[in-house]
Enzyme design. Structure first.
Site, mmCIF file in Angstrom:
data_model
loop_
_atom_site.group_PDB
_atom_site.id
_atom_site.type_symbol
_atom_site.label_atom_id
_atom_site.label_comp_id
_atom_site.label_asym_id
_atom_site.label_seq_id
_atom_site.Cartn_x
_atom_site.Cartn_y
_atom_site.Cartn_z
ATOM 1 N N HIS A 1 0.491 -1.202 -0.395
ATOM 2 C CA HIS A 1 0.487 0.341 0.198
ATOM 3 C C HIS A 1 0.763 1.567 0.092
ATOM 4 C CE1 HIS A 1 -3.778 -2.163 0.369
ATOM 5 N NE2 HIS A 1 -3.412 -2.554 1.948
ATOM 6 N N ASP B 1 -3.726 -10.774 -1.782
ATOM 7 C CA ASP B 1 -3.766 -10.355 -0.267
ATOM 8 C C ASP B 1 -5.380 -10.048 -0.265
ATOM 9 O OD1 ASP B 1 -3.711 -7.664 1.735
ATOM 10 O OD2 ASP B 1 -2.399 -8.728 1.983
ATOM 11 N N HIS C 1 -6.811 -7.255 0.224
ATOM 12 C CA HIS C 1 -6.944 -5.315 -0.254
ATOM 13 C C HIS C 1 -5.904 -5.348 -1.419
ATOM 14 C CE1 HIS C 1 -6.925 -5.899 4.045
ATOM 15 N NE2 HIS C 1 -7.541 -4.883 4.253
ATOM 16 N N ASP D 1 -4.876 -12.553 4.712
ATOM 17 C CA ASP D 1 -6.065 -11.587 4.726
ATOM 18 C C ASP D 1 -7.489 -12.327 4.272
ATOM 19 O OD1 ASP D 1 -5.165 -10.080 3.319
ATOM 20 O OD2 ASP D 1 -4.793 -8.568 4.114
#
Length: 371
Positions: A111, A147, A149, A236
């Protein structure tokens, strides 16, 4: 992001014999110099991180330093820069031929942006590794991010670079940070088709998640024909993760690690750099998922039915006062229906997959319905 997740992963991998497997080298990493960080970050940002690292009272909210997601702490610069060095060293080792596969489970901090911290990420180790590969002469690098995200920082870094393909399979931004990563986001004007995003609905489980990876990431990487495959294995997406809403098992995560490993051997002579990423169920999920990743990379895959070593579970009990998982499996069969078997227009997962295929596949000369 408690470092205990890395300690437990390394301990589990060692107890399983993975770190002592033939051909495996466990390497340390130094602190990345500023010149390396500045290949993907602004000099002013690196200076700001150094400043708050030396005096955590000096927050810099404009650059994301001192937020709830990215609190400042003494030694922040050195810690984050060491992660960058480890992933870049991994890329160097793979590109030079020193090894075929390299894994940094501490990495995958996808990120972080050029000028700011974001989403628990201070420096973007993955972007730095991809940039190092390009600077070393790689003409095409593919990046696959599984991931939960969206891999927004890596996508942004190479948005308009036709030498890099970024593929992110994630929970939809409608229900999860960072709220980006849509099918229509396909790259800049000079790199149309250089980005691909599958935004899956909350609640997607093994069958849908695996179907999405195989229906989008695999054919796109094959079409792109990279010289190196870089992957991010945030775990996650698991059904126990407290911060997200997918319902994926450790067994499916193991299957995707094996798929991407095989894909690296198929398309780029095995050159594979893998990282960790997100994952916030620190005992039952992260250590098992990443131990499976390490086993796949070491060509010593751990069978799902293998019991978790008793010394590891005893360490967990002594350290955290709770039991650990009994086996390396969630008991899931991790099956999925190949896209070639047909698309179900009523399925919300298939709708998400098809939206991405329609947006990106024609830019690679692929048929969105059949390839």
């Amino acid at each position: 992001m408690d470092p205990v997740r890395l300690d437990l992963t390394a301990r589990l991998a060692r107890e399983l014999g993975l770190l002592d497997a033939p051909g495996v080298v466990v390497a340390g990493a130094g602190v990345a110099p500023d010149a390396l960080l500045e290949t993907v970050h602004d000099r002013e940002y690196v200076t700001a991180v150094r400043r708050v690292s030396a005096d955590p009272r000096l927050v810099d909210l404009q650059r994301g330093l001192g937020t709830e997601d990215d609190p400042v702490f003494a030694g922040m610069h050195e810690t984050a820069a060491r992660v960058v060095a480890a992933t870049v060293d991994s890329a160097d080792a793979v590109w030079s031929g020193e090894c075929t596969h390299a894994v940094n489970v501490a990495g995958g901090l996808h990120h972080a942006m050029r000028d700011r911290a974001s989403g628990f990420c201070v420096y973007n180790d993955v972007s730095a590794a991809i940039q190092r590969l390009l600077d070393a002469g790689a003409r095409r690098v593919a990046y696959v991010d599984v991931d939960v995200h969206h891999g927004d920082g890596v996508e942004a870094a190479f948005w308009n670079d036709p030498r890099v393909l970024t593929v992110s399979v994630h929970e939809s931004g409608r229900t999860l940070f960072p709220g980006t990563g849509w099918p229509a986001d396909v790259g800049g004007p000079d790199a149309q088709g250089g980005a691909a995003n599958v935004a899956l609905p909350a609640g997607t489980g093994d069958a849908g998640w695996l179907r999405a990876v195989h229906a989008v990431a695999v054919p796109l990487v094959r079409a792109f024909e990279p010289q190196v495959l870089v992957t991010q294995h945030g775990c996650d997406s698991h059904f126990l993760d407290p911060l997200a809403h997918l319902a994926v098992s450790v067994d499916a995560q193991r299957a995707v690690a094996a798929t991407l490993h095989d894909l690296a051997h198929e398309v780029c002579d095995g050159r594979w750099v893998a990282t960790g990423g997100g994952g916030y169920e620190l005992v039952d999920v992260v250590p098992r998922s990443w131990a499976h990743l390490l086993g796949v990379a070491a060509h010593a895959p751990v069978a799902p039915v293998v019991p978790v070593p008793p010394d590891w579970t005893a360490h967990v009990a002594a350290l955290l006062g709770r039991p650990g998982p009994a086996r390396m499996t969630d008991g899931a069969d991790a099956r999925w229906q190949p896209w070639e078997a047909g698309c179900d227009p009523a399925s919300v997962v298939d709708q998400a997959v098809l939206a991405t295929r329609r947006a990106v596949f024609p830019l690679h000369g692929l048929d969105p319905w059949f390839d």
